[in-house]
Design a protein around this motif. Structure first.
Motif, PDB file in Angstrom:
ATOM      1  N   THR A 124      38.359  32.548  36.727  1.00 18.63           N
ATOM      2  CA  THR A 124      38.442  34.076  36.308  1.00 18.63           C
ATOM      3  C   THR A 124      37.078  34.680  36.198  1.00 18.63           C
ATOM      4  N   SER A 125      36.103  34.169  35.659  1.00 21.74           N
ATOM      5  CA  SER A 125      34.618  34.704  35.280  1.00 21.74           C
ATOM      6  C   SER A 125      34.277  35.365  36.670  1.00 21.74           C
ATOM      7  N   THR A 126      34.192  34.260  37.654  1.00 26.40           N
ATOM      8  CA  THR A 126      33.867  34.553  39.209  1.00 26.40           C
ATOM      9  C   THR A 126      34.405  35.776  39.751  1.00 26.40           C
ATOM     10  N   SER A 127      35.972  35.824  39.639  1.00 25.97           N
ATOM     11  CA  SER A 127      36.831  36.898  40.085  1.00 25.97           C
ATOM     12  C   SER A 127      36.395  38.200  39.523  1.00 25.97           C
ATOM     13  N   ALA A 128      36.402  38.050  38.223  1.00 26.38           N
ATOM     14  CA  ALA A 128      35.956  39.450  37.400  1.00 26.38           C
ATOM     15  C   ALA A 128      34.571  39.839  37.867  1.00 26.38           C
ATOM     16  N   THR A 129      33.460  38.973  37.775  1.00 28.45           N
ATOM     17  CA  THR A 129      32.250  39.371  38.008  1.00 28.45           C
ATOM     18  C   THR A 129      31.815  39.881  39.497  1.00 28.45           C
ATOM     19  N   CYS A 130      32.756  39.217  40.390  1.00 29.56           N
ATOM     20  CA  CYS A 130      32.700  39.593  41.864  1.00 29.56           C
ATOM     21  C   CYS A 130      33.767  40.508  42.342  1.00 29.56           C
ATOM     22  N   VAL A 131      34.496  41.220  41.228  1.00 32.21           N
ATOM     23  CA  VAL A 131      35.513  42.184  41.124  1.00 32.21           C
ATOM     24  C   VAL A 131      36.543  41.902  42.408  1.00 32.21           C
ATOM     25  N   THR A 132      37.110  40.791  42.293  1.00 34.85           N
ATOM     26  CA  THR A 132      38.067  40.516  42.978  1.00 34.85           C
ATOM     27  C   THR A 132      39.380  40.676  42.682  1.00 34.85           C
ATOM     28  N   GLY A 133      39.730  40.100  41.435  1.00 32.96           N
ATOM     29  CA  GLY A 133      41.245  40.124  40.914  1.00 32.96           C
ATOM     30  C   GLY A 133      42.236  38.912  41.010  1.00 32.96           C
ATOM     31  N   LEU A 134      41.785  37.960  41.822  1.00 31.90           N
ATOM     32  CA  LEU A 134      42.661  36.599  41.742  1.00 31.90           C
ATOM     33  C   LEU A 134      42.434  36.038  40.776  1.00 31.90           C
ATOM     34  N   THR A 135      43.752  35.417  40.056  1.00 33.41           N
ATOM     35  CA  THR A 135      43.755  35.095  38.932  1.00 33.41           C
ATOM     36  C   THR A 135      44.633  33.718  39.087  1.00 33.41           C
ATOM     37  N   VAL A 136      44.366  32.766  38.139  1.00 32.56           N
ATOM     38  CA  VAL A 136      45.062  31.465  38.214  1.00 32.56           C
ATOM     39  C   VAL A 136      46.131  31.830  36.992  1.00 32.56           C
ATOM     40  N   PHE A 137      46.020  32.754  36.132  1.00 27.93           N
ATOM     41  CA  PHE A 137      46.808  32.983  35.024  1.00 27.93           C
ATOM     42  C   PHE A 137      46.963  34.577  35.050  1.00 27.93           C
ATOM     43  N   ASP A 138      48.402  34.950  34.459  1.00 25.11           N
ATOM     44  CA  ASP A 138      48.612  36.236  34.230  1.00 25.11           C
ATOM     45  C   ASP A 138      47.746  36.947  33.338  1.00 25.11           C
ATOM     46  N   THR A 139      46.821  37.777  33.717  1.00 22.41           N
ATOM     47  CA  THR A 139      45.865  38.276  32.828  1.00 22.41           C
ATOM     48  C   THR A 139      46.515  39.050  31.503  1.00 22.41           C
ATOM     49  N   GLY A 140      47.558  39.675  31.552  1.00 19.11           N
ATOM     50  CA  GLY A 140      48.198  40.438  30.474  1.00 19.11           C
ATOM     51  C   GLY A 140      48.493  39.607  29.257  1.00 19.11           C
ATOM     52  N   SER A 141      49.342  38.508  29.752  1.00 18.55           N
ATOM     53  CA  SER A 141      50.164  37.619  28.817  1.00 18.55           C
ATOM     54  C   SER A 141      49.120  36.322  28.468  1.00 18.55           C
ATOM     55  N   TYR A 142      48.389  35.983  29.342  1.00 17.86           N
ATOM     56  CA  TYR A 142      47.711  34.788  28.733  1.00 17.86           C
ATOM     57  C   TYR A 142      46.370  35.013  28.181  1.00 17.86           C
ATOM     58  N   TYR A 143      45.563  36.133  28.394  1.00 20.96           N
ATOM     59  CA  TYR A 143      44.408  36.085  27.765  1.00 20.96           C
ATOM     60  C   TYR A 143      44.684  37.151  26.644  1.00 20.96           C
ATOM     61  N   SER A 144      43.916  37.198  25.419  1.00 16.91           N
ATOM     62  CA  SER A 144      43.816  37.983  24.242  1.00 16.91           C
ATOM     63  C   SER A 144      43.178  39.247  24.588  1.00 16.91           C
ATOM     64  N   VAL A 145      43.029  40.012  23.339  1.00 12.84           N
ATOM     65  CA  VAL A 145      42.244  41.041  23.794  1.00 12.84           C
ATOM     66  C   VAL A 145      41.074  40.956  23.716  1.00 12.84           C
ATOM     67  N   PHE A 146      40.428  39.774  23.012  1.00  9.85           N
ATOM     68  CA  PHE A 146      39.018  39.330  23.409  1.00  9.85           C
ATOM     69  C   PHE A 146      38.761  39.008  24.755  1.00  9.85           C
ATOM     70  N   GLY A 147      39.762  38.290  25.287  1.00  8.58           N
ATOM     71  CA  GLY A 147      39.612  37.815  26.773  1.00  8.58           C
ATOM     72  C   GLY A 147      39.631  39.031  27.764  1.00  8.58           C
ATOM     73  N   HIS A 148      40.666  39.925  27.342  1.00 11.96           N
ATOM     74  CA  HIS A 148      40.606  41.339  28.318  1.00 11.96           C
ATOM     75  C   HIS A 148      39.342  41.831  28.142  1.00 11.96           C
ATOM     76  N   TRP A 149      38.656  42.148  27.013  1.00 10.82           N
ATOM     77  CA  TRP A 149      37.298  42.953  26.894  1.00 10.82           C
ATOM     78  C   TRP A 149      36.261  42.213  27.727  1.00 10.82           C
ATOM     79  N   VAL A 150      36.278  40.662  27.610  1.00  8.69           N
ATOM     80  CA  VAL A 150      35.365  39.791  28.258  1.00  8.69           C
ATOM     81  C   VAL A 150      35.344  40.258  29.694  1.00  8.69           C
ATOM     82  N   ILE A 151      36.511  40.138  30.252  1.00 12.82           N
ATOM     83  CA  ILE A 151      36.872  40.410  31.482  1.00 12.82           C
ATOM     84  C   ILE A 151      36.530  41.925  32.003  1.00 12.82           C
TER      85      ILE A 151
END
Length: 447
Positions: free
Chosen positions: A52-79
């Motif tokens: 997920t970190s690679t996908s975000a830093t490399c501005v790709t968007g491929l995800t193993v988990f659903d971003t909206g439901s799996y990650y918390s607000v903290f996770g969203h802001w990190v992404i």
């Protein structure tokens, strides 16, 4: 040993970029691994956090988990922070902080900026960085406001603002992360003309590149556009139009996508997929439900990608233009590649061919590895690898089922796609010396 490694990395701008992106990805993975980053309060496996970190830093968007439901607000802001840093470039961000602190930008830092922004010289780089920051924040702010106005119809004001900011930054940076929870990111908005236009506008502006944006916004003072801007605008427009027409024709009778829709809806969906497939990563239809011919055509668009100096990946629109120009010149029996009545240096043509062949080789390698490690259809594997390499983020549903080896392969493809194959080669390869001699000319038969 450690000091030698530091000296090796510090030897050239490409190596510093390699180290910088790697460091950001690693820090992002550590943050996303924390229990506070997930909604269930449990630690995320490191391989998934790294993905997920690679996908975000490399501005790709491929995800193993659903971003909206799996990650918390903290996770969203990190992404979101990783997306912003990766989108406009970590050296641009570092330069911004240096300017805020009124620190002088050294020659070495300017050389790294030159490599990061894909510029031909260091002249005017600091001014360009200021423009990059201003344009990015201005467009993202406008996008967030436009999204918020629309989302307020469906959700409370606070949630609408949150979603508006997140999607504006993600989509402008061509990252493709969304909070919808659907296989097709904006499927429920597929008939919404307003939201489609806003999203396509953000994707297109993000894919143009900051050099082109600066050229467009300063057209009144400059009186004319540069050759680079003309090529980017013309090729981008052609690809969007041709892409929409091809998708419209291929999917016209496909009831699993747009076959049962009205003419206007079919046209809107076709244009949106044409725009997003070259690096956007969000979609209004389920890509897995498209016809194989359409999926293969999207692979071609993803491979071409966005434009140099943008938030997108691929071989870039200018590379594609040079290749087409070279083919036309050869067919016409001309020696020079001419675009808009200007001759291109032979070195530009060689570089375009090198980049294309290198990228084809990388996609082939990644596809062969995944064909070995994953139990999936070949087209689905090729689609996923090309999406990762082009930092697009569209998926046919393979990502969440990848093995550890498959995840590492996709991580590598996303990293190379964002950094650039030539930058990676210059970073890892030995410094080229001055040739001491030139070989005699030989002849071979071509074709």
């Amino acid at each position: 040993m450690f000091s030698k490694a530091i000296r090796w990395f510090g030897a050239s701008p490409p190596r510093i970029l390699l180290l910088g992106f790697s460091f950001i990805i690693f820090v992002g993975a550590l943050l996303l691994e924390l229990p506070i980053a997930s909604t269930n309060g449990e630690s995320t496996p490191f391989i998934d956090a790294l993905f997920t970190s690679t996908s975000a830093t490399c501005v790709t968007g491929l995800t193993v988990f659903d971003t909206g439901s799996y990650y918390s607000v903290f996770g969203h802001w990190v992404i979101l922070l990783l997306v912003q840093t990766g989108g406009i470039g970590f050296m641009t961000m570092a330069t911004l902080f240096a300017l805020i602190l009124r620190r002088r930008i050294s020659l070495r830092e300017r050389l790294i900026l030159q490599e990061s922004l894909n510029q031909g010289s260091i002249e005017g780089l600091v001014r360009l960085v200021r423009k990059v920051i201003f344009y990015a924040l201005a467009i993202e702010t406008v996008g967030a406001l436009l999204y918020t106005v629309r989302f307020m119809i469906d959700m409370p004001f606070g949630r609408a603002v949150y979603q508006g900011v997140f999607h504006s930054i993600s989509i402008f940076n061509n990252a493709g992360f969304d909070l919808s929870g659907d296989a097709a990111s904006f499927a429920k908005y597929s008939t919404d003309l307003y939201l489609n236009i806003v999203s396509m506008g953000l994707i297109i502006f993000g894919g143009f590149g900051f050099i082109v944006l600066a050229d467009l916004f300063e057209i009144k003072s400059k009186k004319k556009l540069s050759l680079h801007t003309k090529v980017v605008l013309s090729v981008s427009a052609a690809l969007i139009l041709v892409g929409a027409i091809v998708i419209f024709i291929f999917e016209f009778t496909n009831t699993r996508s747009i076959g049962d829709s009205g003419f206007g809806h079919k046209l809107l969906v076709s244009f949106f997929q044409s725009v997003t497939s070259r690096s956007g990563g969000v979609s209004t239809v389920d890509i897995a439900e498209l016809r194989q011919a359409t999926q293969f055509f999207l692979i071609i668009l993803m491979f071409i990608g966005a434009s140099p100096g943008s938030t997108g990946g691929g071989i870039k629109t200018t590379t594609f233009a040079v290749l087409v120009g070279a083919v036309l010149a050869m067919i016409r029996g001309k020696e020079d590649v001419v675009l808009f009545r200007l001759r291109l240096a032979q070195e530009r043509v060689y570089k375009a061919v090198t980049v294309t062949l290198f990228c084809i080789g990388l996609v082939m390698l990644g596809t062969m590895i995944l064909a070995t490690t994953e139990n999936a259809a070949f087209l689905k594997i090729l689609f996923e690898v090309t999406s990762a390499f082009g930092t697009v983020g569209l998926s046919m549903g393979l990502t969440e089922n990848l093995t550890s080896a498959g995840k590492l392969t996709i991580i590598f493809m996303m990293f190379v796609g964002r950094l650039g194959p030539l930058t990676l080669t210059y970073a890892l390869g030995p410094k080229a010396g001055r040739p001491l001699y030139r070989h005699a000319e030989g002849k071979i038969i071509i074709g």
